[in-house]
Design an enzyme around this catalytic site. Structure first.
Site, PDB file in Angstrom:
ATOM      1  N   LYS A  43     -25.568  -2.115 -79.036  1.00 11.08           N
ATOM      2  CA  LYS A  43     -24.875  -1.076 -79.800  1.00 11.08           C
ATOM      3  C   LYS A  43     -23.353  -1.153 -79.653  1.00 11.08           C
ATOM      4  CE  LYS A  43     -25.089   2.643 -76.348  1.00 11.08           C
ATOM      5  NZ  LYS A  43     -23.633   2.725 -76.142  1.00 11.08           N
ATOM      6  N   THR A  44     -22.878  -1.482 -78.442  1.00 13.24           N
ATOM      7  CA  THR A  44     -21.428  -1.588 -78.254  1.00 13.24           C
ATOM      8  C   THR A  44     -20.864  -2.720 -79.106  1.00 13.24           C
ATOM      9  OG1 THR A  44     -21.671  -0.775 -75.977  1.00 13.24           O
ATOM     10  CG2 THR A  44     -19.592  -1.849 -76.556  1.00 13.24           C
TER      11      THR A  44
ATOM     12  N   ASP B 139     -20.269   7.150 -80.479  1.00  5.38           N
ATOM     13  CA  ASP B 139     -21.232   6.464 -79.629  1.00  5.38           C
ATOM     14  C   ASP B 139     -22.086   7.496 -78.891  1.00  5.38           C
ATOM     15  OD1 ASP B 139     -22.538   4.453 -78.295  1.00  5.38           O
ATOM     16  OD2 ASP B 139     -20.900   4.002 -76.912  1.00  5.38           O
ATOM     17  N   GLU B 140     -23.271   7.090 -78.429  1.00  4.88           N
ATOM     18  CA  GLU B 140     -24.174   7.962 -77.662  1.00  4.88           C
ATOM     19  C   GLU B 140     -24.378   9.305 -78.375  1.00  4.88           C
ATOM     20  OE1 GLU B 140     -25.686   6.665 -75.327  1.00  4.88           O
ATOM     21  OE2 GLU B 140     -24.450   5.231 -74.249  1.00  4.88           O
TER      22      GLU B 140
ATOM     23  N   ARG C  22     -32.968  -0.097 -67.432  1.00  6.85           N
ATOM     24  CA  ARG C  22     -31.779  -0.691 -66.793  1.00  6.85           C
ATOM     25  C   ARG C  22     -32.105  -2.084 -66.269  1.00  6.85           C
ATOM     26  NH1 ARG C  22     -28.964   1.297 -69.622  1.00  6.85           N
ATOM     27  NH2 ARG C  22     -30.875   2.123 -70.535  1.00  6.85           N
TER      28      ARG C  22
ATOM     29  N   GLN D  94     -32.989   8.136 -75.191  1.00  8.36           N
ATOM     30  CA  GLN D  94     -32.085   8.145 -74.038  1.00  8.36           C
ATOM     31  C   GLN D  94     -31.262   9.433 -73.963  1.00  8.36           C
ATOM     32  OE1 GLN D  94     -30.284   4.190 -72.882  1.00  8.36           O
ATOM     33  NE2 GLN D  94     -30.879   3.656 -74.984  1.00  8.36           N
TER      34      GLN D  94
END
Length: 733
Positions: free
Chosen positions: A34-35, A218-219, A599, A249
């Site tokens: 995504k980044t 973002d997020e 993670r 998330q």
């Protein structure tokens, strides 16, 4: 046309990057890039669409993410791209700096951290002579709750529902008055005041809405309702809002995040495009299958499933210790084994816990085996007493109306001004409706100060005047060192006690970080530095040092590690007893579990304990439902430390080979051949670590741990067993 190379993007990522107009929601699963998509999308606007950087806004959720995006943009489009990249709170703080006067503040207002907020609340409660156990914590919770829903003290009185509602709201009202008088805002105020600014001053909103043609968030799953409103206001002119997030998330509901923002995106923006990023570039198939199986039990989510071309990999392993010490020993021994046998380094490991209270046993074992580690999600560097005190000097210099800063520094380091003096000036300032600095620097008789108090304050007044006189004559780093020297910090911590050494090191670290900030932000002011510090988070400080990361799950969101241990997997621990009472709460706990599992890149361990010592008592909880939900396949039996067999999921790949070495071997494996082993303990029972022993039933084994009269002995092919060496039939081999 531009010259951007987009060949490295997959089809869905490319679609997201090129969807430049209107509202777009990108559902970006864990590890799906995504980044990369966000950064390429911003660069694409500039390079291909020729959009001025000034017109582009990118909102992230941590300073770490902000820095990373800026660095990536510099790589793609050249240094100093000019795009406004910041967190939500930094964005609002910056807007408020330019427009503070409209709301009755000076532009040099102070931003209070949670710790600063709590100090003000405590002072207000003391001034009101309220004496109730736990009242400060209760008030802090209700103030935060009221601000989440933008309710004034008067509005909250009828909604509070607590038996102490009247007193709570009285303190809330006095707290708000204190902040206004001190020219200060807390974190919640940064959002609230920006919303009020845009609502009450349409010309200000129009200016920013016109400027930002393209808005990126973002997020998005972690936005609050208030953040959604601010973003919607900013997008009201051009309608180009690009949101990236993953509802699976969303783990910050406890601090105001509203998952409905992402679930209702198409309702809020009816013509929105929805693009799913489902290819995971981080984890193996086995890890993703387990994570997908867990999160599939949630109902409040979009229909998506992560996949990866990293097929196979080591199967997910589980372990149930007899108690939390056994669990911690297992985890640390696996780390030692992987370091020795597989070439891993400590920085490739993360031990994740649901709550801070679980870190102690792991810390003990990591120290025992001398494996380097750092703890995150607990006590933060910027909340340490000496660090907060030096920062308070800077705050008082920048904002003389900051009452909390003055009360902290008047007698720090100690200069003979006792609590009675601090209470006197605090109550007097409240009574007269003036700030602490007005009281200290005003005429003593006119202000009502006693001659004794006025005399005690004289040396502090001289110090403050001296610091104010040098503020503009030095660079930030030199000035920070000057303040620490003149205020007496170095003298106060000049002793050779461990505590003094540690505190002096913290002061020097802070000065060093200020110098680094000065290098990275040429010409930055003390005000700008304080703003950057006030908005820092614990996650921003996670470094790639050669240390095992021991952390809460919330603190490592967005990070990744080769090997992850998700620990404490029992009911009422993970899922937490505090957050599993309703369907929505258990779904959030499941999302926390999903974040923890995703993670991991190469290896994932899920561990539990039959008994756990927490909050002063031993607790016996069944294994977490999340272990069963992970659907790890048919269990295989392996020997436990008590000599019995129990099921452990993961088949033939169930665990790394158990170390058949004593502690000295492990210490050397992790710390090098030159490790200092002089302090390795031996038992008082006739045996020592490393001894080979024989048992009439189990044969030859080696002692790998001694605790009092008890010893853990590793038997070749049988695993580890524990015995009381006073009564066990052992002989030295």
């Amino acid at each position: 046309m531009g010259t951007m190379d987009l060949s490295g993007l997959n089809a869905e990522q490319l679609q997201a990057v090129q969807a430049t107009e209107g509202a777009v929601l990108v559902l970006a699963g864990a590890g799906s890039g995504k980044t990369r998509v966000l950064t390429y999308r911003v660069a694409y606007l500039m390079d291909e669409k020729k959009v001025e950087p000034y017109s582009i806004l990118a909102i992230t959720f941590t300073n770490k993410a902000t820095k990373e995006m800026k660095e990536r943009l510099d790589t793609l489009v050249g240094e100093g791209s000019g795009v406004w990249v910041s967190t939500f709170h930094s964005l609002c703080a910056r807007i408020l700096r330019y427009n503070a006067e409209k709301l009755g503040y000076d532009k040099n207002f102070t931003i209070y951290s949670d710790a600063d907020r709590d100090r003000v609340i405590k002072r207000v409660i003391t001034n009101k002579h309220i004496e109730k156990n736990g009242f400060e914590t209760k008030v802090a919770f209700h103030i935060g709750n009221a601000k989440t829903y933008m309710m004034s003290p008067e509005e909250y009185r009828s909604e509070c529902g607590d038996r102490d509602a009247m007193e709570i709201c009285d303190v809330y009202e006095a707290y708000e008055e204190e902040l206004q008088a001190a020219n200060a805002m807390d974190y919640d105020d940064l959002l609230i005041k920006t919303y009020v600014l845009f609502s009450d001053f349409p010309d200000v909103l129009a200016r920013y809405a016109e400027r930002f043609r393209y808005i990126h968030i973002d997020e998005y799953q972690d936005t609050s309702r208030l953040q959604f409103k601010i973003a919607s206001m900013l997008a009201s002119k051009h309608g180009n809002i690009f949101a990236v997030g993953d509802e699976d998330q969303s783990i910050y509901g406890w601090r105001g995040a509203d998952i409905q923002n992402i679930l209702d995106f198409q309702k809020d923006f009816p013509d929105a495009k929805i693009i799913k990023l489902e290819q995971n570039y981080r984890s193996t198939t086995n890890i993703l299958n387990a994570a997908n199986a867990v999160i599939a039990n949630n109902r409040g989510r979009f229909d998506k499933k992560l996949w990866t071309d990293k097929t196979g990999g080591v199967r997910v392993e589980t372990y149930t210790g007899e108690d939390d010490r056994d669990e911690a020993d297992y985890v640390v021994r696996q780390i030692a084994s992987l370091v020795r046998g597989q070439g891993y380094s400590p920085s490739q490991f993360a031990i994740l816990v649901r709550i801070n209270a679980l870190t102690k046993k792991f810390e003990e074992k990591l120290r025992y085996y001398r494996i380097p580690y750092k703890v995150y999600g607990g006590f933060k560097f910027y909340e340490r007493k000496e660090v907060k005190s030096l920062l308070a000097y800077f705050r008082a210099i920048v904002n003389p109306r900051d009452n909390d800063a003055f009360l902290r520094i008047i007698n720090t380091p100690k200069r003979g001004i006792g609590d009675s003096v601090l209470e006197e000036i605090s109550e007097l300032a409240t009574l007269k409706g003036v700030t602490i600095s007005d009281l200290i620097f005003g005429d003593p008789e006119e202000m009502g100060l006693s001659p004794r108090t006025a005399k005690k304050l004289s040396s502090f007044k001289s110090l403050y005047d001296k610091l104010m006189g040098e503020n503009r004559n030095m660079g930030l780093g030199d000035f920070a060192n000057y303040v620490a020297e003149e205020a007496g910090f170095f003298l106060a911590f000049a002793g050779d006690k461990e505590e003094d050494i540690s505190r002096k090191e913290n002061i020097n670290q802070l000065i060093g970080e200020i110098k680094d900030f000065e290098k990275e932000n040429s010409g930055a002011s003390l005000e700008e530095y304080l703003q950057s510090v006030s908005l820092i988070s614990d996650t921003d400080n996670i470094q790639s040092d050669e240390c095992v990361v021991l952390s809460t799950v919330h603190s490592v969101k967005g990070l990744e590690f080769d090997v992850v241990f998700v620990t404490g997997l029992e009911e009422n621990v993970f899922p937490s007893q505090s957050y599993n009472k309703t369907a929505s709460e258990i779904e959030e706990e499941r999302r926390v579990m999903y974040v923890a599992m995703t993670r991991a890149k190469k290896r994932l361990y899920m561990t539990a304990a039959r008994s756990r010592f927490m909050y002063g008592s031993t607790q016996y909880n069944p294994k977490s439902r999340f272990i069963k939900e992970a659907d790890l396949g048919k269990p295989a039996a392996i020997p436990s430390s008590d000599g019995n067999y129990r099921p452990v999921y993961g088949g033939e790949q169930r665990r790394v080979e158990e170390p058949k070495r004593d502690r000295k071997d492990i210490l050397r494996a992790v710390n090098g051949a030159a490790a200092d082993l002089s302090k390795v303990p031996s038992g008082a029972i006739g045996f020592k670590l490393g001894d080979k022993v024989t048992h009439p039933r189990y044969g030859v084994g080696r002692i790998i741990q001694i605790t009092g009269d008890n010893a853990s002995i590793a038997f070749d092919g049988l695993g580890i067993k524990q015995f009381n060496m006073k009564i066990a039939p052992f002989k030295k081999a």
